[in-house]
Design a protein around this motif. Structure first.
Motif, mmCIF file in Angstrom:
data_model
loop_
_atom_site.group_PDB
_atom_site.id
_atom_site.type_symbol
_atom_site.label_atom_id
_atom_site.label_comp_id
_atom_site.label_asym_id
_atom_site.label_seq_id
_atom_site.Cartn_x
_atom_site.Cartn_y
_atom_site.Cartn_z
ATOM 1 N N LEU A 266 0.845 -1.188 0.000
ATOM 2 C CA LEU A 266 0.000 0.000 0.000
ATOM 3 C C LEU A 266 0.887 1.247 0.000
ATOM 4 O O LEU A 266 1.768 1.383 0.853
ATOM 5 C CB LEU A 266 -0.907 0.037 1.229
ATOM 6 C CG LEU A 266 -1.845 -1.160 1.447
ATOM 7 C CD1 LEU A 266 -2.538 -1.033 2.803
ATOM 8 C CD2 LEU A 266 -2.871 -1.247 0.325
ATOM 9 N N ALA A 267 0.645 2.145 -0.951
ATOM 10 C CA ALA A 267 1.428 3.384 -1.040
ATOM 11 C C ALA A 267 0.493 4.582 -0.978
ATOM 12 O O ALA A 267 -0.563 4.590 -1.619
ATOM 13 C CB ALA A 267 2.239 3.400 -2.328
ATOM 14 N N TYR A 268 0.905 5.579 -0.203
ATOM 15 C CA TYR A 268 0.128 6.799 -0.016
ATOM 16 C C TYR A 268 1.037 8.007 -0.183
ATOM 17 O O TYR A 268 2.228 7.950 0.160
ATOM 18 C CB TYR A 268 -0.466 6.864 1.392
ATOM 19 C CG TYR A 268 -1.550 5.855 1.687
ATOM 20 C CD1 TYR A 268 -2.897 6.221 1.650
ATOM 21 C CD2 TYR A 268 -1.237 4.541 2.020
ATOM 22 C CE1 TYR A 268 -3.900 5.310 1.935
ATOM 23 C CE2 TYR A 268 -2.225 3.616 2.303
ATOM 24 C CZ TYR A 268 -3.559 4.001 2.256
ATOM 25 O OH TYR A 268 -4.549 3.090 2.532
ATOM 26 N N GLN A 269 0.456 9.105 -0.675
ATOM 27 C CA GLN A 269 1.150 10.388 -0.580
ATOM 28 C C GLN A 269 0.358 11.300 0.349
ATOM 29 O O GLN A 269 -0.879 11.289 0.324
ATOM 30 C CB GLN A 269 1.300 11.062 -1.941
ATOM 31 C CG GLN A 269 2.157 12.335 -1.860
ATOM 32 C CD GLN A 269 2.488 12.909 -3.214
ATOM 33 O OE1 GLN A 269 1.614 13.404 -3.911
ATOM 34 N NE2 GLN A 269 3.760 12.847 -3.591
ATOM 35 N N VAL A 270 1.083 12.046 1.179
ATOM 36 C CA VAL A 270 0.413 12.928 2.140
ATOM 37 C C VAL A 270 0.793 14.371 1.876
ATOM 38 O O VAL A 270 1.911 14.690 1.449
ATOM 39 C CB VAL A 270 0.751 12.541 3.594
ATOM 40 C CG1 VAL A 270 0.292 11.120 3.887
ATOM 41 C CG2 VAL A 270 2.234 12.692 3.894
ATOM 42 N N ASP A 271 -0.148 15.237 2.131
ATOM 43 C CA ASP A 271 -0.008 16.683 1.981
ATOM 44 C C ASP A 271 0.775 17.223 3.175
ATOM 45 O O ASP A 271 0.313 17.172 4.312
ATOM 46 C CB ASP A 271 -1.409 17.285 1.910
ATOM 47 C CG ASP A 271 -1.417 18.798 1.910
ATOM 48 O OD1 ASP A 271 -0.334 19.408 1.945
ATOM 49 O OD2 ASP A 271 -2.522 19.370 1.885
#
Length: 709
Positions: free
Chosen positions: A518-523
């Motif tokens: 699982l890959a996420y980008q965060v602000d």
């Protein structure tokens, strides 16, 4: 099979004359990180290098506080800065209100600027008088009809060696007893619209400008950018423009400029009237943008600490039946962010960063325009800090847009395969130079674009793609049985609840029959600071004990390949042990993922036998690719790269099979592919170390997969 060759055409389009050349495989030809550059005077801007590198700053700098200058004075003083600093950086425009602190970077060891003599509001024109011999007259302009005359004047001044001035500024200069000639008078022009002004610039001056760099700078009285990166534009003879991509007629004018620039040997600095309309316009032509509308003193920071200290990579965790999570932090492609806001966030989060693997986007172009800044982050990183490129390689490009905005409908923008190839090749240059192994792509890449990344970016472990409006074509894929393109679960998570609820949902749906990735980008701008991500990880571990592991991006993509029986870097495994003729354990010197730690051996160290390096992979693997970084003085002296060497494999460490013998090597990196062979042991025999008889190996990567019982 393999060969060592580099075509002349490829050399002209891809490499700096000072660059080292990677040995080509049977499918690929490309370059490695270039030589470390130390310039005492002037600038270095060879072909294949995106931005010029300035000389080392003088030990004594002349400084003027930005707050002491009006907008038009900023234009004048930044041009003076460009001319003077082109010879040797000596002028610093000090921002006493800088977010990170006005003295923070000058006093940082990786930047280490010298003493500064300040010219305050009352003495600022004395600085112009001091350097009167460094410019040739003035270009006179007037903003009454349009503020865009600032950009026209700045461009013309950079071509003529003059200072852009208004009548008021010229009078102040004359008050100091100087009487510069008016080289060009723009005050008689009657254009009022940006279309007229920039068409005039294009028709009259663009032919004399460098086509390798363009600066997009807002000239308005309110919110304008009057000195940021204008020094580098002046020093290089670059055009300065400001056209609104949301307006079709203005976008068409901008396309004329970009259409004359060469993908793979051109870059844009600055920003746009709106993000997507500007980025997609440049992307159409394979041109990346370095967001730099608040990046200060580029000609100063470009001259600092050119030897990039690429951080060592820790061994990856052993593959288990777990959920592996990679969190990518925005917005490091903005070089003004790395200069200002990121420094403050980075320093404040040192405790949290040490606790959890996090992946920080950063601009690989900093190796040219801010190497001391890049080295600060690299040198203060914990083993949990992994750096990846911001979108979408070397400079912010948007091959495919998935979010409709005015002037930027959803669609494919980078359609020309030659331009995509050029952009990918330039990205590979900067992956090698910066040591980055993962690209975050905004927003997506189609089949042609993914193939270009895989084919040209040999340093690439993987890439992320994102989907802002559920476009079906945004998907995960594996290209060339090598590079994973990972679709982010959330492309830009903005709150704790947004990220945590998604993770809870994904983990709740996991069937536990195999690893889940699982890959996420965060602000980075709002709630999701590193300490909050640590808190989320702690809560997940409580609810799903021993099932969740946050990982570095380089580990993430190698774990993915291992789990899917794809080749991965076996030297990243903790089971891989390196030894040589004199030591049974080299402690990761040649398997730590960085060329800054170097194994050496003199020719007589192994007595009658040649020096050798050996890797024990721990068990049998099917091997097909070797990457050897010889690192003759970090590329500074190619004569010191390993000249002749032999590659061998063994199942038991006693009986050896020769895979290849390389003779007459001058490259500082060899990237070699062969038909797969099963082996547990790898050996490199140094038959001829090079000119000074000292063998040098900086790093080794071996690619393959475990042999199934």
């Amino acid at each position: 099979m393999r060969y060592l060759a580099l075509s002349a055409g490829l050399l002209c389009t891809m490499l700096a004359p000072t660059a080292s050349v990677v040995a080509a495989t049977s499918q690929n030809q490309y370059q490695s990180y270039p030589a470390v550059v130390e310039i005492r005077a002037g600038i270095s801007w060879p072909t294949g290098q995106a931005l010029p590198i300035f000389a080392t700053p003088a030990p004594q700098l002349d400084a003027v506080p930005i707050g002491a200058l009006s907008p038009d004075e900023q234009l004048t003083f930044s041009a003076l800065q460009g001319y003077v600093n082109k010879q040797q950086p000596r002028i610093y425009l000090a921002d006493l209100r800088a977010e990170e602190g006005s003295k923070t970077w000058p006093q940082t060891s990786t930047v280490a600027l010298g003493k500064m003599s300040f010219f305050d509001a009352s003495s600022r024109y004395d600085l112009i008088k001091k350097y009167a011999s460094d410019f040739n007259g003035v270009v006179l302009y007037d903003t009454t009809r349009s503020p865009h005359y600032r950009n026209l004047a700045g461009t013309v001044a950079g071509l003529s060696g003059a200072l852009p001035v208004t009548t008021e500024v010229l009078e102040r200069i004359r008050d100091q007893g100087m009487n510069p000639n008016v080289a060009v008078d723009l005050t008689e022009l009657e254009f009022t619209s940006p279309i007229e002004i920039y068409n005039y610039l294009y028709d009259r001056y663009w032919g004399d400008c460098t086509r390798r760099l363009i600066v997009s700078a807002r000239p308005d009285d309110e919110g304008g950018n009057f000195h940021h990166t204008r020094d580098i534009a002046t020093a290089c003879g670059a055009a300065v423009v400001w056209l609104d991509g949301r307006i079709p007629a203005e976008r068409d004018v901008m396309r004329k400029f970009y259409g004359d620039m060469t993908a793979g040997d051109a870059i844009a600095l600055g920003w746009y009237a709106s993000e997507r309309s500007g980025i997609t316009t440049a992307s159409e032509f394979g041109i990346g943008t370095l967001p730099a509308d608040y990046y200060s003193n580029s000609s100063i920071f470009s001259g600092t600490n050119h030897q990039i200290q690429i951080p060592a990579v820790p061994s990856k965790p052993q593959l288990e039946n777990k959920v592996y999570i990679a969190v990518f932090i925005s917005d490091g492609d903005n070089i003004q962010y790395t200069q200002h806001a990121m420094r403050r966030r980075w320093d404040a989060s040192s405790d949290a960063r040490a606790q959890l693997p996090l992946n920080w986007t950063i601009a690989p172009g900093l190796v040219d325009i801010g190497p001391g800044i890049l080295n600060y982050y690299y040198s203060t990183a914990t083993p949990n800090d992994c750096f990846v490129t911001g979108p979408s390689g070397m400079g912010y490009a948007m091959p495919v847009n998935t979010l409709t905005e005015p002037g930027a409908p959803v669609g494919i923008y980078l359609k020309d395969s030659d331009r995509m190839e050029g952009y990918a090749r330039l990205s590979e240059t900067y992956l090698q130079r910066s040591g980055l192994r993962v690209i975050t792509i905004w927003d997506n890449a189609n089949e042609m674009q993914r193939a270009a990344y895989e084919r040209n970016c040999r340093n690439l472990y993987g890439a992320t793609v994102q989907n802002f409006r559920d476009v079906p074509s945004v998907r995960g894929s594996v290209e060339g049985d090598r590079v994973r393109f990972e679709k982010l679960v959330i492309p830009y998570a903005g709150s704790i609840e947004h990220l945590e609820s998604s993770l809870q949902h994904e983990l709740g749906d996991w069937d536990g029959t195999g690893p889940l990735f699982l890959a996420y980008q965060v602000d980075v701008w709002h709630e999701l600071k590193p300490d909050r991500i640590v808190e989320i990880a702690s809560r997940l571990d409580e609810r799903f004990p021993s099932a969740v592991q946050f990982v570095r991006a380089d580990h993430y993509f190698n774990l993915f390949n291992e789990a899917h029986q794809l080749p991965w870097n076996l030297c990243m495994s903790a089971a891989t042990m390196a030894s040589d003729h004199g030591s049974t354990d080299l402690g990761g010197t040649v398997t730590d993922g960085t060329p800054t730690t170097i194994w050496t051996a003199s020719a007589d160290a192994a007595a009658a036998a040649p020096p050798w390096l050996q890797l024990d992979l721990g068990s049998a693997h099917s091997i097909h690719r070797w990457v050897i970084r010889h690192a003759g003085e970090h590329g500074l002296n190619r004569d010191r790269n390993t000249r002749d060497f032999t590659l061998q494999v063994s199942q038991d460490g006693r009986a050896w099979q020769t895979i290849d013998t390389i003779r007459g090597n001058t490259a500082n990196v060899s990237d070699l592919e062969y038909s797969p062979v099963d082996a547990r042991y790898i050996r490199i025999l140094i038959d001829n170390p090079g000119a000074d008889s000292i063998a040098r190996i900086a790093d080794i990567e071996i690619y393959g997969q475990r042999v199934q019982p």
